[in-house]
Scaffold this active site. Structure first.
Site, mmCIF file in Angstrom:
data_model
loop_
_atom_site.group_PDB
_atom_site.id
_atom_site.type_symbol
_atom_site.label_atom_id
_atom_site.label_comp_id
_atom_site.label_asym_id
_atom_site.label_seq_id
_atom_site.Cartn_x
_atom_site.Cartn_y
_atom_site.Cartn_z
ATOM 1 C CG ASP A 250 13.998 -15.637 4.673
ATOM 2 O OD1 ASP A 250 13.122 -16.230 5.316
ATOM 3 O OD2 ASP A 250 14.968 -15.083 5.203
ATOM 4 C CG HIS B 52 15.693 -11.728 1.633
ATOM 5 N ND1 HIS B 52 15.535 -10.636 2.458
ATOM 6 C CD2 HIS B 52 16.055 -12.752 2.428
ATOM 7 C CE1 HIS B 52 15.796 -10.983 3.705
ATOM 8 N NE2 HIS B 52 16.103 -12.268 3.725
ATOM 9 C CG ASP C 128 13.212 -11.857 6.315
ATOM 10 O OD1 ASP C 128 12.606 -11.070 7.072
ATOM 11 O OD2 ASP C 128 14.318 -12.353 6.606
ATOM 12 C CG ASP D 201 15.684 -5.294 3.265
ATOM 13 O OD1 ASP D 201 15.356 -4.258 2.672
ATOM 14 O OD2 ASP D 201 15.625 -5.427 4.498
ATOM 15 N NE ARG D 202 20.116 -10.358 3.305
ATOM 16 C CZ ARG D 202 20.029 -11.288 4.224
ATOM 17 N NH1 ARG D 202 19.487 -12.450 3.926
ATOM 18 N NH2 ARG D 202 20.485 -11.083 5.442
ATOM 19 C CG ASN E 84 14.525 -10.561 10.487
ATOM 20 O OD1 ASN E 84 14.189 -11.598 9.931
ATOM 21 N ND2 ASN E 84 15.708 -10.009 10.301
ATOM 22 C CG HIS E 85 14.960 -8.457 6.237
ATOM 23 N ND1 HIS E 85 15.961 -7.708 5.657
ATOM 24 C CD2 HIS E 85 15.590 -9.469 6.862
ATOM 25 C CE1 HIS E 85 17.130 -8.253 5.902
ATOM 26 N NE2 HIS E 85 16.930 -9.330 6.637
ATOM 27 C CG HIS F 143 10.703 -14.513 9.779
ATOM 28 N ND1 HIS F 143 10.946 -14.753 8.451
ATOM 29 C CD2 HIS F 143 11.800 -13.868 10.250
ATOM 30 C CE1 HIS F 143 12.129 -14.273 8.124
ATOM 31 N NE2 HIS F 143 12.666 -13.727 9.196
ATOM 32 N NE ARG G 160 19.496 -14.967 13.293
ATOM 33 C CZ ARG G 160 19.572 -14.904 11.970
ATOM 34 N NH1 ARG G 160 19.833 -13.759 11.386
ATOM 35 N NH2 ARG G 160 19.382 -15.985 11.222
ATOM 36 C CG HIS H 54 15.385 -15.620 10.914
ATOM 37 N ND1 HIS H 54 15.443 -14.313 10.497
ATOM 38 C CD2 HIS H 54 15.967 -15.652 12.138
ATOM 39 C CE1 HIS H 54 16.037 -13.586 11.433
ATOM 40 N NE2 HIS H 54 16.367 -14.373 12.440
#
Length: 228
Positions: free
Chosen positions: A18, A20, A46, A49-50, A78-79, A99, A146, A173
């Site tokens: 990831d 991110h 991913d 995000d973040r 998934n992001h 992922h 999750r 992930h």
């Protein structure tokens, strides 16, 4: 769109988890692992995000892919979803990169190849599981906390590897304190797959630029540092 859902990638190759939105850490990763096109990379999803620089990070990866399409493989995480932001694997004869993880609906790589991937990630089913599943210390399958995907154990993994002629499944992930996701203050790592199929890991710390940007952003917002 021109690439397969199970994209063949020939070793040697460096496999990364990831990102991110950690733009500076992508630069640090390239400094540590080697620049493209000298080093071949697989990024396992991913990208956004973040972190503070989702757009810049994704743009950089896409630019590298456009400039060196045979040296960069980008997997969807998934992001990479409208719902979350607010392929999947590659096969080189022995290592599958994905992922999230496995799915009880998938026994062979051919079943991954025929998935219609040009859509939002669904809430259930094989596509969802590839994005969301996690390994755990269990024998077979278990419901994931999750709320999407599954927990799967060693027996499931060994059977899948045997059926598909694989020796290793590499996935991202999840936070691993010893080896990735810089924004949590842990070490980072990349996996280097050699021509003979053997692997090793390069472990390193977050890019120095993060501290500067974290302080600047916190001051701008009047908030404590995100990366503390």
């Amino acid at each position: 769109m021109e690439e397969s859902n199970v994209q063949p990638v020939e070793a040697p190759v460096t496999v990364c988890g990831d990102i991110h939105g950690q733009f500076w850490d992508v630069h640090e990763l390239l400094r540590q692992g080697g620049m493209v096109p000298g080093t071949k990379y697989i990024f396992m999803g991913d990208f956004v995000d973040r972190g503070y620089y989702s757009l810049e990070t994704f743009s950089l990866l896409m630019a590298l892919k456009a400039r060196h399409p045979d040296r960069v493989t980008l997997l969807r995480g998934n992001h990479e979803s409208r719902q979350i932001t607010q392929v999947y694997g590659f096969y080189d004869g022995s290592v599958l990169c994905v992922h999230g993880g496995l799915s009880p609906d998938i026994r062979t790589l051919d079943q991954v190849r025929v998935i219609a991937r040009a859509q939002e990630v669904p809430h259930e089913g094989a596509f969802c599981d590839l994005m969301w599943s996690d390994p755990d210390d269990i024998d077979t399958w278990s419901v994931s906390p999750r709320g999407a995907g599954w927990l799967f154990g060693a027996k499931v993994t060994q059977e899948f590897n045997h059926i598909n002629g694989l020796s290793l499944i590499a996935r991202a992930h999840q936070l691993v304190q010893e080896g990735y996701k810089h924004m949590c203050g842990n070490s980072a790592s990349i996996m280097q797959v050699k021509e003979d199929g053997t692997t090793d890991f390069k472990v390193y710390l977050a890019a120095e630029e993060n501290e500067r940007d974290s302080k600047n952003e916190a001051a701008r917002r009047g908030l404590p540092s995100y990366f503390v």
